[in-house]
Design a protein around this motif. Structure first.
Motif, PDB file in Angstrom:
ATOM      1  N   TYR A  13      59.478 -13.268  31.500  1.00  0.00           N
ATOM      2  CA  TYR A  13      58.871 -13.487  30.311  1.00  0.00           C
ATOM      3  C   TYR A  13      58.060 -11.471  30.141  1.00  0.00           C
ATOM      4  CZ  TYR A  13      59.137 -18.538  31.031  1.00  0.00           C
ATOM      5  OH  TYR A  13      59.566 -19.552  31.204  1.00  0.00           O
ATOM      6  N   THR A  17      59.399  -9.427  26.832  1.00  0.00           N
ATOM      7  CA  THR A  17      57.868  -8.741  25.961  1.00  0.00           C
ATOM      8  C   THR A  17      58.385  -7.796  26.346  1.00  0.00           C
ATOM      9  OG1 THR A  17      56.900 -10.387  26.173  1.00  0.00           O
ATOM     10  CG2 THR A  17      55.700  -8.734  25.831  1.00  0.00           C
ATOM     11  N   PHE A  69      51.993 -23.185  31.504  1.00  0.00           N
ATOM     12  CA  PHE A  69      53.906 -23.169  31.973  1.00  0.00           C
ATOM     13  C   PHE A  69      53.935 -23.572  32.949  1.00  0.00           C
ATOM     14  CE2 PHE A  69      52.284 -19.761  28.604  1.00  0.00           C
ATOM     15  CZ  PHE A  69      53.541 -20.167  27.520  1.00  0.00           C
ATOM     16  N   ASN A  79      66.572 -21.058  29.872  1.00  0.00           N
ATOM     17  CA  ASN A  79      66.229 -19.448  29.828  1.00  0.00           C
ATOM     18  C   ASN A  79      67.434 -18.199  29.615  1.00  0.00           C
ATOM     19  OD1 ASN A  79      63.891 -20.532  29.229  1.00  0.00           O
ATOM     20  ND2 ASN A  79      62.603 -19.147  31.036  1.00  0.00           N
ATOM     21  N   GLY A 117      60.280 -16.625  21.724  1.00  0.00           N
ATOM     22  CA  GLY A 117      60.317 -17.855  21.723  1.00  0.00           C
ATOM     23  C   GLY A 117      60.873 -18.963  22.139  1.00  0.00           C
ATOM     24  N   SER A 118      62.295 -18.666  22.161  1.00  0.00           N
ATOM     25  CA  SER A 118      62.971 -19.836  23.356  1.00  0.00           C
ATOM     26  C   SER A 118      62.479 -20.156  24.302  1.00  0.00           C
ATOM     27  CB  SER A 118      64.132 -19.494  22.262  1.00  0.00           C
ATOM     28  OG  SER A 118      64.769 -18.354  22.788  1.00  0.00           O
ATOM     29  N   VAL A 120      60.229 -20.011  26.359  1.00  0.00           N
ATOM     30  CA  VAL A 120      58.479 -20.123  26.196  1.00  0.00           C
ATOM     31  C   VAL A 120      58.399 -21.648  26.623  1.00  0.00           C
ATOM     32  CG1 VAL A 120      56.139 -20.298  25.306  1.00  0.00           C
ATOM     33  CG2 VAL A 120      57.449 -18.249  25.102  1.00  0.00           C
ATOM     34  N   LEU A 121      59.578 -22.462  25.299  1.00  0.00           N
ATOM     35  CA  LEU A 121      59.456 -23.327  25.261  1.00  0.00           C
ATOM     36  C   LEU A 121      60.037 -24.739  26.614  1.00  0.00           C
ATOM     37  CD1 LEU A 121      60.734 -24.002  21.872  1.00  0.00           C
ATOM     38  CD2 LEU A 121      58.532 -24.722  22.755  1.00  0.00           C
ATOM     39  N   SER A 124      57.290 -25.180  29.069  1.00  0.00           N
ATOM     40  CA  SER A 124      56.389 -25.088  28.456  1.00  0.00           C
ATOM     41  C   SER A 124      55.452 -26.732  29.099  1.00  0.00           C
ATOM     42  CB  SER A 124      56.199 -25.742  26.307  1.00  0.00           C
ATOM     43  OG  SER A 124      55.507 -24.364  26.500  1.00  0.00           O
ATOM     44  N   SER A 129      50.898 -24.129  23.893  1.00  0.00           N
ATOM     45  CA  SER A 129      52.230 -23.923  24.122  1.00  0.00           C
ATOM     46  C   SER A 129      53.934 -23.501  23.966  1.00  0.00           C
ATOM     47  CB  SER A 129      52.130 -23.647  25.698  1.00  0.00           C
ATOM     48  OG  SER A 129      52.380 -25.052  27.137  1.00  0.00           O
ATOM     49  N   GLY A 133      55.460 -20.917  21.408  1.00  0.00           N
ATOM     50  CA  GLY A 133      56.735 -21.623  21.018  1.00  0.00           C
ATOM     51  C   GLY A 133      57.730 -21.220  19.538  1.00  0.00           C
ATOM     52  N   ALA A 250      65.931 -25.011  21.724  1.00  0.00           N
ATOM     53  CA  ALA A 250      64.971 -24.806  21.977  1.00  0.00           C
ATOM     54  C   ALA A 250      63.852 -25.779  22.083  1.00  0.00           C
ATOM     55  CB  ALA A 250      63.793 -23.789  22.193  1.00  0.00           C
TER      56      ALA A 250
END
Length: 485
Positions: A13, A17, A69, A79, A117-118, A120-121, A124, A129, A133, A250
């Motif tokens: 992540y 980012t 998370f 991922n 965003g995908s 992150v899910l 979660s 969260s 996402g 996601a």
């Protein structure tokens, strides 16, 4: 748990980012398509590789990164799947942007943000969260769908998606509020009413009714599917491929997590509602596809049916079946390969055209005009139909076994009916591709070698994993076992 362990587990992540910031700065310094494309591809590759190091932090199979998370092998597997799909979109989209779009660089930033965003899910475990996402993906997709600035259909599709996605998100938020009112917590694991009161039970059921309505919109499940064919048709093909795979994958990953953590499928009412939605999606999605003459709209209704198929595996979570978990992951991988290949063919063929391919007759005789693209579209179609020697057959076979294992005979019946209907329009695509090309058909000359190379890779994967699926099945089985399911 040490800070170093949490940092290591959250490395993918942080890398993605940071990569978004690097691409933004790189484009600001040197605004060229090449810089944006290369930095984006490098970012995605480095993020994928960072999972190797991050996986070493999972000594006990799971690491909790704050209360929002929780990462494990399943989250990392999802991922990597999303990142690989985004990488395919980046490669296929580069030539499309070159030929059709004036301002290209921002598209890559939007693609990376949607990918962030995908990923992150799947990790979660908290409603905060989850909505974070979803909105990162949604806001990026609004712009990606409308990206061609001089085309009216993408703008119309984006506006429809914006309005209806807002309705879906509103239903989600209201449902979360009701669940919170009944349980006093926004964590998935504590979403069941704590005191067992009648009031708490009613709030929980009302909340889940709104929550699953919003999720059904995001997954294009019947009866919340109306937006899907219009948006798929209007959006650029490469964006449609991303929307149909990464975005939906996601959402399904986080629903998968919610079902596991929150034991939501212990509720008979929720199970019944999801069963009816799954049956309706499988049958109605395939029936409506029969009426279509536009290739992208056919694939849109096809995706509605495939999301219905996936609900069969999700409903097995209630019995804590590891086989159900493996089926979900396997089917998503197969669905990604098939859908990216189909939309990839449309995107590559549309590269040098004034407008994207519309009717199914546009690919008439494609096998003779562009053999590589024709063969890949044929393989994608027969794989989507679940015909043997393709990854689609293996995935659908696992669904049958999963349904039988859970005694879900009503769902199995709907799956058989939907699949039988689907064979007709999938074979219709195959017959159109292999028949003699009309004399006035377009030549499809000068197709990008990058796009044809990616299509070849996707086609080979569909066949190899269909003929010899053991490697993929063993990988998924090992990850599920390590994750403790």
């Amino acid at each position: 748990m040490s800070v170093a362990t949490m940092f290591q587990a959250g490395l993918p992540y942080l890398v993605l980012t940071s990569g978004i910031l690097v691409v933004m700065i790189g484009v600001a310094i040197k605004r060229t398509h090449a810089v944006a494309a290369v930095l984006t591809i490098i970012t995605l590759l480095v993020t994928i590789l960072s999972h190797i190091l991050a996986y070493g932090a999972l000594n006990d199979g799971v690491v909790e990164i704050t209360s929002l998370f929780k990462v494990d092998g399943i989250a990392y597997l999802f991922n990597v799947l999303f990142l690989l799909a985004a990488l395919v979109v980046a490669f296929l989209g580069s030539e499309f942007l070159n030929q059709r779009i004036r301002f290209k660089e921002e598209f890559y930033l939007l693609l990376l943000c949607a990918t962030l965003g995908s990923i992150v899910l799947p990790a979660s475990v908290h409603f905060a969260s989850l909505i974070l996402g979803l909105e990162i993906i949604g806001i990026s997709l609004y712009a990606m769908i409308a990206y061609p600035e001089k085309a009216r259909p993408p703008l119309e599709a984006s506006l429809k998606y914006l309005v209806l996605s807002g309705v879906g998100s509103t239903a989600l938020l209201f449902g979360m509020a009701m669940i919170y009112a009944g349980s006093g917590s926004l964590e998935f694991a504590a979403s069941l009413p704590a005191d067992g009161s009648i009031e708490g039970q009613y709030l929980y059921l009302i909340g889940n009714a709104f929550f699953w309505s919003g999720i059904a919109f995001k997954l294009s499940l019947v009866p919340f599917h109306i937006w899907t064919p219009d948006v798929y048709h209007g959006a650029p093909s490469i964006v449609t491929g991303f929307l149909a795979t990464v975005s939906k994958g996601a959402v399904f990953a986080v629903v998968f997590r919610y079902a596991i953590e929150g034991n939501v499928l212990d509720s008979g009412s929720v199970q019944l509602a999801l069963t009816l939605i799954a049956c309706a999606s499988m049958v109605i999605g395939n029936l409506l596809a029969l009426l279509q003459t536009n290739l992208k709209r056919i694939l849109a209704y096809s995706s509605i049916a495939h999301m219905g198929y996936l609900l069969i595996a999700l409903l097995l979570v209630e019995s804590n079946s590891a086989f159900g978990y493996e089926t979900v992951v396997l089917y998503l991988i197969a669905y990604f390969l098939m859908t990216l290949a189909a939309f990839g063919v449309v995107s590559v063929l549309s590269t040098h055209q004034e407008h994207e391919l519309n009717t199914i007759d546009s690919v008439s005789g494609l096998f003779w005009r562009q053999p590589i693209a024709g063969v890949v579209l044929i393989v994608a179609a027969i794989s989507l139909a679940g015909i043997p020697l393709t990854i689609g057959f293996v995935a659908k076979f696992y669904l049958f076994l999963a349904g039988i294992d859970g005694g879900m005979w009503f769902l199995i019946g709907a799956l058989v009916v939907g699949s039988a209907i689907g064979i007709y329009y999938y074979l219709r695509i195959v017959f159109t591709v292999i028949k003699k090309a009309p004399d006035d058909s377009e030549a499809f000359t000068g197709l990008p070698w990058t796009g044809l190379g990616i299509l070849t890779f996707l086609g080979v994967c569909m066949l190899v994993l269909g003929i010899y699926p053991r490697f993929l099945i063993n990988l998924i089985h090992n990850v599920v076992q390590i994750a403790g399911f």
